[in-house]
Motif scaffolding. Structure first.
Motif, short mmCIF file in Angstrom:
data_model
loop_
_atom_site.label_atom_id
_atom_site.label_comp_id
_atom_site.label_asym_id
_atom_site.label_seq_id
_atom_site.Cartn_x
_atom_site.Cartn_y
_atom_site.Cartn_z
N LYS A 135 -54.49 -44.54 -42.98
CA LYS A 135 -55.84 -44.92 -42.59
C LYS A 135 -55.73 -45.74 -41.30
CE LYS A 135 -59.58 -47.95 -44.36
NZ LYS A 135 -60.68 -46.98 -44.42
N GLU A 136 -56.41 -45.29 -40.25
CA GLU A 136 -56.35 -45.98 -38.97
C GLU A 136 -57.64 -46.73 -38.62
OE1 GLU A 136 -53.13 -43.54 -36.27
OE2 GLU A 136 -55.25 -43.13 -35.93
N VAL A 137 -58.74 -46.31 -39.20
CA VAL A 137 -60.04 -46.86 -38.80
C VAL A 137 -60.66 -47.64 -39.96
CG1 VAL A 137 -62.35 -46.33 -37.96
CG2 VAL A 137 -60.40 -44.96 -37.20
N PHE A 138 -61.18 -48.82 -39.64
CA PHE A 138 -61.98 -49.61 -40.58
C PHE A 138 -63.39 -49.74 -40.02
CE2 PHE A 138 -57.68 -50.73 -41.65
CZ PHE A 138 -57.71 -50.93 -43.02
N TYR A 139 -64.37 -49.44 -40.86
CA TYR A 139 -65.76 -49.47 -40.43
C TYR A 139 -66.45 -50.76 -40.87
CZ TYR A 139 -64.87 -44.54 -39.52
OH TYR A 139 -64.34 -43.36 -39.05
N VAL A 140 -67.36 -51.23 -40.06
CA VAL A 140 -68.04 -52.51 -40.30
C VAL A 140 -68.68 -52.52 -41.69
CG1 VAL A 140 -69.93 -54.01 -39.57
CG2 VAL A 140 -68.45 -52.93 -37.86
N ASN A 141 -68.32 -53.51 -42.50
CA ASN A 141 -68.97 -53.71 -43.79
C ASN A 141 -69.59 -55.10 -43.89
OD1 ASN A 141 -66.79 -55.42 -44.17
ND2 ASN A 141 -65.86 -54.21 -45.81
N ASN A 142 -69.49 -55.84 -42.78
CA ASN A 142 -70.04 -57.20 -42.72
C ASN A 142 -70.67 -57.38 -41.33
OD1 ASN A 142 -70.58 -59.86 -43.49
ND2 ASN A 142 -68.63 -60.60 -42.68
N ILE A 187 -72.27 -58.16 -37.86
CA ILE A 187 -72.33 -59.40 -37.10
C ILE A 187 -72.57 -59.07 -35.64
CG2 ILE A 187 -69.82 -59.45 -36.80
CD1 ILE A 187 -69.98 -62.50 -36.84
N GLY A 188 -73.46 -59.80 -34.99
CA GLY A 188 -73.75 -59.58 -33.58
C GLY A 188 -74.18 -58.15 -33.31
N ASN A 189 -73.47 -57.49 -32.38
CA ASN A 189 -73.79 -56.11 -32.02
C ASN A 189 -73.13 -55.08 -32.93
OD1 ASN A 189 -75.37 -56.90 -29.81
ND2 ASN A 189 -73.56 -57.04 -28.47
N LEU A 190 -72.36 -55.55 -33.91
CA LEU A 190 -71.69 -54.63 -34.84
C LEU A 190 -72.59 -54.36 -36.04
CD1 LEU A 190 -68.04 -56.04 -34.83
CD2 LEU A 190 -68.87 -53.96 -33.72
N ALA A 191 -73.06 -53.12 -36.14
CA ALA A 191 -73.94 -52.73 -37.24
C ALA A 191 -73.12 -52.10 -38.36
CB ALA A 191 -74.99 -51.74 -36.74
N LEU A 192 -73.70 -52.09 -39.55
CA LEU A 192 -73.05 -51.51 -40.71
C LEU A 192 -72.63 -50.06 -40.41
CD1 LEU A 192 -72.39 -52.16 -43.73
CD2 LEU A 192 -74.53 -50.97 -44.30
N GLY A 193 -71.37 -49.76 -40.63
CA GLY A 193 -70.86 -48.41 -40.41
C GLY A 193 -70.27 -48.18 -39.04
N ASP A 194 -70.46 -49.11 -38.12
CA ASP A 194 -69.80 -48.99 -36.82
C ASP A 194 -68.29 -49.13 -36.98
OD1 ASP A 194 -72.21 -48.75 -35.54
OD2 ASP A 194 -72.24 -50.80 -34.74
N THR A 195 -67.55 -48.61 -36.02
CA THR A 195 -66.11 -48.85 -36.01
C THR A 195 -65.84 -50.31 -35.72
OG1 THR A 195 -65.61 -46.59 -35.29
CG2 THR A 195 -63.93 -48.26 -34.89
N ALA A 196 -65.07 -50.94 -36.57
CA ALA A 196 -64.71 -52.35 -36.37
C ALA A 196 -63.29 -52.49 -35.84
CB ALA A 196 -64.85 -53.13 -37.68
N VAL A 197 -62.36 -51.73 -36.42
CA VAL A 197 -60.95 -51.85 -36.07
C VAL A 197 -60.34 -50.45 -36.01
CG1 VAL A 197 -58.73 -52.85 -36.69
CG2 VAL A 197 -60.83 -54.04 -37.31
N TYR A 198 -59.53 -50.24 -34.99
CA TYR A 198 -58.79 -48.99 -34.84
C TYR A 198 -57.32 -49.33 -34.62
CZ TYR A 198 -57.44 -44.45 -32.77
OH TYR A 198 -56.83 -43.24 -32.48
N THR A 199 -56.48 -49.01 -35.60
CA THR A 199 -55.04 -49.19 -35.45
C THR A 199 -54.43 -47.81 -35.28
OG1 THR A 199 -54.75 -49.13 -37.85
CG2 THR A 199 -54.98 -51.29 -36.83
N THR A 200 -53.70 -47.59 -34.21
CA THR A 200 -53.26 -46.24 -33.90
C THR A 200 -51.80 -46.18 -33.50
OG1 THR A 200 -53.59 -44.35 -32.41
CG2 THR A 200 -54.15 -46.53 -31.54
N ARG A 201 -51.17 -45.09 -33.86
CA ARG A 201 -49.77 -44.85 -33.48
C ARG A 201 -49.65 -44.45 -32.02
NH1 ARG A 201 -48.19 -38.90 -35.91
NH2 ARG A 201 -50.22 -37.90 -35.66
N LYS A 202 -50.78 -44.19 -31.39
CA LYS A 202 -50.79 -43.80 -29.98
C LYS A 202 -50.79 -45.03 -29.08
CE LYS A 202 -53.65 -39.78 -31.15
NZ LYS A 202 -54.98 -39.13 -30.94
#
Length: 543
Positions: free
Chosen positions: A340-347, A349-364
């Motif tokens: 799993k590389e992507v975590f979506y906003v579940n809390n 805050i500010g300009n981050l709406a529910l379901g937006d991409t919050a964190v992307y951890t990538t091997r690239k």
């Protein structure tokens, strides 16, 4: 043979007869009667059988088992939460390591229950057919536990006798003697085990054959390893690969047709014996499956994120090596099915709406400028030589996540642990055929696994030709298929590749790995308990 001295095992045997294997097997709690009475009734003896199964839960789906079977290999580095760095990184590893002590006690307690059952089953009052089946189960389980013992500690104590009291000596037996008994036990079990079972978690004939294939690979009998692998593949037992790799890990699909043998956990967490002086006499660490906790990055401190059941409770114990992440080609769906590389906003805050991409951890390696979400790429996670730079953020192994837990903080999971899948038998056959010089056959079996792994449009790119098949290629393939599934350390040891693969591909662990680490230290408390200390000494290289 001499009996073993474990002051805790004698009591454990008498208490363990009340344990239950799973919610699928009828439970019986003989309160107020002695073990001798339990042994002499079919209903009571079933409880002993269930207890013999239950000790698998000490290894499979447990932190101690993961630390012994996945860590210290080419695939995993320590996350910030690793509590056994002496074991997982070979840093001054000695016999006082807690994981090693736990597994030694559990495995030998399990063997003792099997020995007791084998010696006493004639007096249990079973009908002949059922007696043969239950006896076959006990022989399988003894072989199963002894395989873990001999592969972990080498030629330590071997006994086929029940310990019913405190004994003060132990023996050192040859590795060959362990495998002679393991082979005999498995061949006997195959004679009587049924092809199927309605009690999920019980061993079957094909499961014993599959495990025997693994055993024969371990001792270098490649002809028989191939024979027993293909006897399951071609045996009309009803097994087939799941159509999509990711579907294997869906909590609603645990009992699928790819699983040949599993250690099952109850959805009623109370039945998994986390803490109970009677049902769990060796301590509090068994309980339910906790594999879901171990491989998760620390996501719940990121902006827009809080801990929830979907993303898991991050214990942050283990992180992938850069080598593991780079093993998956672009057309291999097992990467997305495993990580799993992507975590979506579940809390929000500010300009981050529910379901937006919050964190992307990538091997690239990517340019993160202009992105609204946080990016952790390979250059953030790893140094240029592959050593870990950040132990908190990395692609999360998602195979064992459990979104059915009652709360975000629940540490127990009812997820079953897949011990043997059909995919292993294809790769066992491929390895055996490679060693026998049959590269065409080896490529054939590998391609069956890779065909399932291919993304649409990448089917041809995923195929391999005979000239590509080497032992290292098969180990790479097993890493792609089984990463995290509690088999890697044994794979590397079996193939003689532990040192080369760890030193070349895990720069955090390679410098501390030494020749004697091919076996683990005998627990110091075991050495302290015996009187024949000159005959039963610590494994070479350990103090």
């Amino acid at each position: 043979m001499k009996n073993i001295v474990f002051k805790w095992i004698a009591g454990a045997l008498l208490l363990s007869v009340t344990m239950s294997c799973s919610d699928m097997i009828e439970e019986y709690n003989p309160s107020g009667i002695t073990s001798e009475t339990v042994y002499n009734t079919p209903q009571g003896f079933e409880t002993l059988i269930n207890a013999a199964y239950s000790y698998q839960r000490w290894w499979y789906g447990k932190e101690e088992g993961y630390s012994l079977s996945e860590m210290g290999t080419d695939l995993w580095m320590s996350g910030a939460g690793d509590i056994y760095p002496d074991l997982t990184k070979y840093i001054n590893l000695q016999g006082n390591n807690g994981a090693i002590e736990t597994e030694w006690k559990a495995l030998y307690a399990a063997v003792n229950i099997c020995n007791a059952g084998i010696s006493r089953i004639d007096g249990a009052g079973f009908e002949e057919d059922l007696k043969n089946i239950r006896l076959a189960e006990l022989h399988f389980l003894r072989a199963f536990y002894y395989w873990h013992i001999v592969e972990t500690w080498g030629g330590v104590h071997l006994s086929i006798e029940e310990t019913s009291g405190i004994v003060t000596t132990a023996n050192k037996s040859a590795i060959e003697d362990f495998y002679k008994l393991i082979e005999e036990d498995l061949l006997l079990s195959i004679q009587y085990l049924p092809n199927t079972t309605s009690d999920y978690g019980r061993v079957t004939n094909p499961a014993a054959r599959a495990f025997l294939s693994r055993v024969y690979l371990t001792i270098g009998n490649d002809q028989k390893a191939n024979q027993y692998a293909t006897s399951v593949i071609n045996g009309n037992f009803g097994f087939e690969l799941e159509e999509k790799y990711a579907d294997l890990w869906d909590m609603s699909n645990l009992k699928n047709n790819e699983v040949i043998y599993a250690v099952n956990y109850s959805t009623n967490l109370a039945l998994n014996d986390k803490e109970d002086e009677i049902l769990n006499p060796l301590g509090h660490s068994r309980g339910s499956n906790n594999g879901h906790l171990m491989f998760i990055m620390k996501y719940d401190t990121e902006t827009g994120m809080m801990r929830d059941t979907e993303n898991g409770r991050p214990f942050n114990r283990y992180m992938p090596t850069r080598f593991l992440l780079d093993l998956f080609p672009a057309g291999d769906e097992r990467y997305e099915g495993s990580f799993k590389e992507v975590f979506y906003v579940n809390n929000p805050i500010g300009n981050l709406a529910l379901g937006d991409t919050a964190v992307y951890t990538t091997r690239k390696a990517i340019n993160s400028s202009g992105k609204a979400y946080k990016i952790y790429d390979r250059n953030y996670m790893y140094q240029t030589d592959g050593k870990v730079k950040d132990q908190l953020r990395y692609p999360t192994l998602c195979k064992f996540l459990d979104n059915t837990r009652a709360s975000a903080n629940e540490a127990q999971s009812a997820r079953d642990v897949f011990v043997i899948r059909l995919a292993e038998l294809y790769l066992n056959a491929a390895e055996a055929q490679l060693k026998l010089g049959n590269l065409d056959s080896a490529a054939y079996w590998v391609n069956i696994v890779r065909e399932r792994a291919a993304k649409p449009g990448f089917e041809e790119q995923m195929k391999v030709v005979p000239s590509q098949i080497t032992l290292d290629f098969i180990l790479d393939e097993r890493a792609r298929e089984f990463a995290g599934e509690q088999i890697r350390w044994f794979d590397l040891k079996r193939t003689g590749k532990l040192f080369d693969r760890v030193k070349n591909n895990n720069p955090d662990v390679g410098p501390t790995l030494q020749n004697h680490h091919v076996v683990r230290p005998i627990p110091q408390e075991q050495l302290d308990a015996i009187f024949n200390k000159e005959e039963f000494r610590q494994n070479e290289g350990y103090q």
